[in-house]
Motif scaffolding. Structure first.
Motif, short mmCIF file in Angstrom:
data_model
loop_
_atom_site.label_atom_id
_atom_site.label_comp_id
_atom_site.label_asym_id
_atom_site.label_seq_id
_atom_site.Cartn_x
_atom_site.Cartn_y
_atom_site.Cartn_z
N SER A 12 20.40 -44.59 6.58
CA SER A 12 19.81 -45.90 6.83
C SER A 12 20.66 -46.72 7.80
O SER A 12 20.14 -47.33 8.75
CB SER A 12 19.65 -46.65 5.51
OG SER A 12 19.15 -47.94 5.73
N ILE A 13 21.96 -46.71 7.59
CA ILE A 13 22.87 -47.47 8.47
C ILE A 13 22.84 -46.91 9.88
O ILE A 13 22.74 -47.65 10.86
CB ILE A 13 24.31 -47.44 7.90
CG1 ILE A 13 24.37 -48.30 6.63
CG2 ILE A 13 25.32 -47.93 8.93
CD1 ILE A 13 25.66 -48.15 5.85
N LYS A 14 22.90 -45.59 9.99
CA LYS A 14 22.87 -44.97 11.33
C LYS A 14 21.54 -45.23 12.02
O LYS A 14 21.50 -45.51 13.23
CB LYS A 14 23.13 -43.47 11.22
CG LYS A 14 24.58 -43.15 10.95
CD LYS A 14 24.82 -41.66 10.96
CE LYS A 14 26.30 -41.34 10.79
NZ LYS A 14 26.56 -39.91 10.92
N SER A 15 20.45 -45.17 11.29
CA SER A 15 19.13 -45.43 11.85
C SER A 15 19.04 -46.87 12.36
O SER A 15 18.53 -47.12 13.46
CB SER A 15 18.06 -45.17 10.79
OG SER A 15 16.82 -45.60 11.22
N GLU A 16 19.53 -47.81 11.57
CA GLU A 16 19.48 -49.22 11.96
C GLU A 16 20.36 -49.46 13.19
O GLU A 16 19.97 -50.20 14.10
CB GLU A 16 19.94 -50.11 10.81
CG GLU A 16 19.82 -51.58 11.07
CD GLU A 16 18.40 -52.05 11.29
OE1 GLU A 16 18.23 -53.09 11.97
OE2 GLU A 16 17.46 -51.41 10.80
N MET A 17 21.51 -48.84 13.24
CA MET A 17 22.39 -49.01 14.39
C MET A 17 21.75 -48.43 15.65
O MET A 17 21.79 -49.06 16.71
CB MET A 17 23.74 -48.36 14.12
CG MET A 17 24.78 -48.69 15.15
SD MET A 17 25.09 -50.46 15.17
CE MET A 17 26.14 -50.59 16.57
N LEU A 22 8.54 -40.32 1.60
CA LEU A 22 8.31 -41.72 1.25
C LEU A 22 9.45 -42.60 1.76
O LEU A 22 9.21 -43.71 2.26
CB LEU A 22 8.17 -41.87 -0.27
CG LEU A 22 6.90 -41.31 -0.88
CD1 LEU A 22 6.96 -41.38 -2.40
CD2 LEU A 22 5.68 -42.05 -0.37
N ILE A 23 10.67 -42.12 1.66
CA ILE A 23 11.82 -42.88 2.13
C ILE A 23 11.73 -43.08 3.64
O ILE A 23 11.96 -44.18 4.15
CB ILE A 23 13.14 -42.20 1.73
CG1 ILE A 23 13.33 -42.28 0.21
CG2 ILE A 23 14.33 -42.81 2.46
CD1 ILE A 23 14.45 -41.42 -0.33
N VAL A 24 11.39 -42.03 4.36
CA VAL A 24 11.26 -42.12 5.82
C VAL A 24 10.17 -43.11 6.18
O VAL A 24 10.35 -43.97 7.07
CB VAL A 24 10.97 -40.73 6.44
CG1 VAL A 24 10.57 -40.86 7.90
CG2 VAL A 24 12.17 -39.82 6.29
N GLU A 25 9.03 -43.07 5.49
CA GLU A 25 7.94 -44.01 5.76
C GLU A 25 8.37 -45.44 5.49
O GLU A 25 8.04 -46.36 6.25
CB GLU A 25 6.72 -43.65 4.93
CG GLU A 25 5.99 -42.42 5.40
CD GLU A 25 4.83 -42.03 4.49
OE1 GLU A 25 4.42 -42.85 3.64
OE2 GLU A 25 4.33 -40.90 4.64
N LYS A 67 9.64 -50.89 7.80
CA LYS A 67 10.39 -52.14 7.62
C LYS A 67 10.15 -53.04 8.81
O LYS A 67 10.09 -52.58 9.95
CB LYS A 67 11.89 -51.85 7.51
CG LYS A 67 12.32 -51.39 6.17
CD LYS A 67 13.83 -51.26 6.12
CE LYS A 67 14.28 -50.83 4.76
NZ LYS A 67 15.74 -50.65 4.72
N PRO A 68 10.01 -54.33 8.55
CA PRO A 68 9.82 -55.27 9.67
C PRO A 68 11.03 -55.23 10.59
O PRO A 68 12.16 -55.16 10.14
CB PRO A 68 9.68 -56.63 9.01
CG PRO A 68 9.88 -56.43 7.56
CD PRO A 68 10.03 -54.99 7.28
#
Length: 101
Positions: A16-21, A91-94, A99-100
């Motif tokens: 999640s952190i890497k994806s957001e970055m 489901l987690i990926v979706e 997420k906005p």
């Protein structure tokens, strides 16, 4: 909570952190100033990367503590009785994608 579940939670945090970055890096210029949500201080992209690296280091440290530097996790995910929940993964990926922004 089982060891496998604890490990998966930490691994999900890392993803999640890497994806957001990565999303942030795609959407801003390298010389942009970013506001730190916790402190309100303006930081550049390089400083934001340092914060992310610190967060990832903290998670890796927690993972090492949970797994006793990997000794407790040997064979945990590669034995024939471990079933990865593919539907849960999807489901987690979706959720992450929806997420906005």
């Amino acid at each position: 909570m089982s060891l496998a579940k604890e490990i998966n939670i930490k691994l999900d945090e890392i993803l999640s952190i890497k994806s957001e970055m990565n999303r942030m890096l795609e959407n801003i210029n390298a010389d942009a100033q970013i506001t730190n949500i916790k402190t309100g201080q303006k930081v550049d992209v390089e400083e934001a990367n340092k914060v992310v690296d610190d967060m990832l280091d903290r998670i890796f440290t927690e993972l090492n503590k949970i797994t006793n530097n990997g000794k407790r996790a040997k064979g945990l995910f590669d034995n024939i009785y471990y079933v990865n929940d593919v539907i849960q993964d999807q489901l987690i990926v979706e959720q992450e994608q929806n997420k906005p922004k």
